[in-house]
Write a protein that holds these residues in place. Structure first.
Motif, short mmCIF file in Angstrom:
data_model
loop_
_atom_site.label_atom_id
_atom_site.label_comp_id
_atom_site.label_asym_id
_atom_site.label_seq_id
_atom_site.Cartn_x
_atom_site.Cartn_y
_atom_site.Cartn_z
N GLY A 154 0.82 -1.21 0.00
CA GLY A 154 0.00 0.00 0.00
C GLY A 154 0.85 1.26 0.00
N SER A 155 0.20 2.40 -0.10
CA SER A 155 0.90 3.68 -0.16
C SER A 155 1.31 4.15 1.23
CB SER A 155 0.00 4.74 -0.80
OG SER A 155 -0.28 4.38 -2.13
N ALA A 156 2.49 4.76 1.31
CA ALA A 156 2.97 5.28 2.59
C ALA A 156 2.12 6.46 3.05
CB ALA A 156 4.43 5.68 2.48
N ILE A 157 1.81 7.39 2.13
CA ILE A 157 0.93 8.52 2.41
C ILE A 157 -0.12 8.53 1.32
CG2 ILE A 157 0.72 11.03 2.55
CD1 ILE A 157 3.63 11.09 3.54
N THR A 205 5.43 -2.71 -2.00
CA THR A 205 4.60 -3.42 -2.98
C THR A 205 3.25 -2.73 -3.13
OG1 THR A 205 5.61 -5.50 -2.30
CG2 THR A 205 3.58 -5.66 -3.56
N GLY A 206 2.84 -2.49 -4.37
CA GLY A 206 1.48 -2.09 -4.67
C GLY A 206 1.05 -0.72 -4.23
N GLN A 231 0.40 9.11 -2.59
CA GLN A 231 -0.69 8.93 -3.56
C GLN A 231 -1.76 9.97 -3.31
OE1 GLN A 231 -2.53 5.07 -3.43
NE2 GLN A 231 -3.70 5.42 -5.28
N LYS A 232 -2.09 10.75 -4.35
CA LYS A 232 -3.14 11.79 -4.31
C LYS A 232 -4.35 11.22 -5.03
CE LYS A 232 -4.38 16.28 -3.93
NZ LYS A 232 -5.77 16.17 -4.27
N GLY A 271 8.04 4.55 -4.52
CA GLY A 271 6.95 3.60 -4.67
C GLY A 271 7.49 2.19 -4.76
N GLY A 272 6.56 1.24 -4.67
CA GLY A 272 6.93 -0.17 -4.80
C GLY A 272 7.08 -0.56 -6.26
#
Length: 77
Positions: free
Chosen positions: A13-16, A38-39, A44-45, A67-68
């Motif tokens: 998943g996204s960190a932020i 990963t993924g 991510q906006k 990103g992953g």
């Protein structure tokens, strides 16, 4: 939103990830890290409004975003 010496490292998943409507401003203070394995993007906006990353502080702030596999370091939905 102010990032102050954050170190976010996700295994998936996204960190932020921002949600909702409207522009988002990230103010950088200190050393900041947003990484996903990963993924997900580092940041991510989720809508079409602006994402502003700025540093109006003294001393300077920094951001490392990663990103992953097959994802953006900083990206959209």
């Amino acid at each position: 939103m102010t990032l102050f010496n954050v170190d976010i490292q996700m295994s998936s998943g996204s960190a932020i990830k921002t949600t909702g409507q409207g522009a988002v401003t990230l103010e950088l203070n200190g050393t900041n890290i947003a990484k996903s394995n990963t993924g997900g993007a580092g940041i991510q906006k989720m809508n079409i409004d602006w994402l502003v990353i700025q540093d109006n502080s003294t001393p300077d702030g920094s951001l490392t975003a990663a990103g992953g596999d097959y994802t953006a370091d900083i990206g959209g939905s």
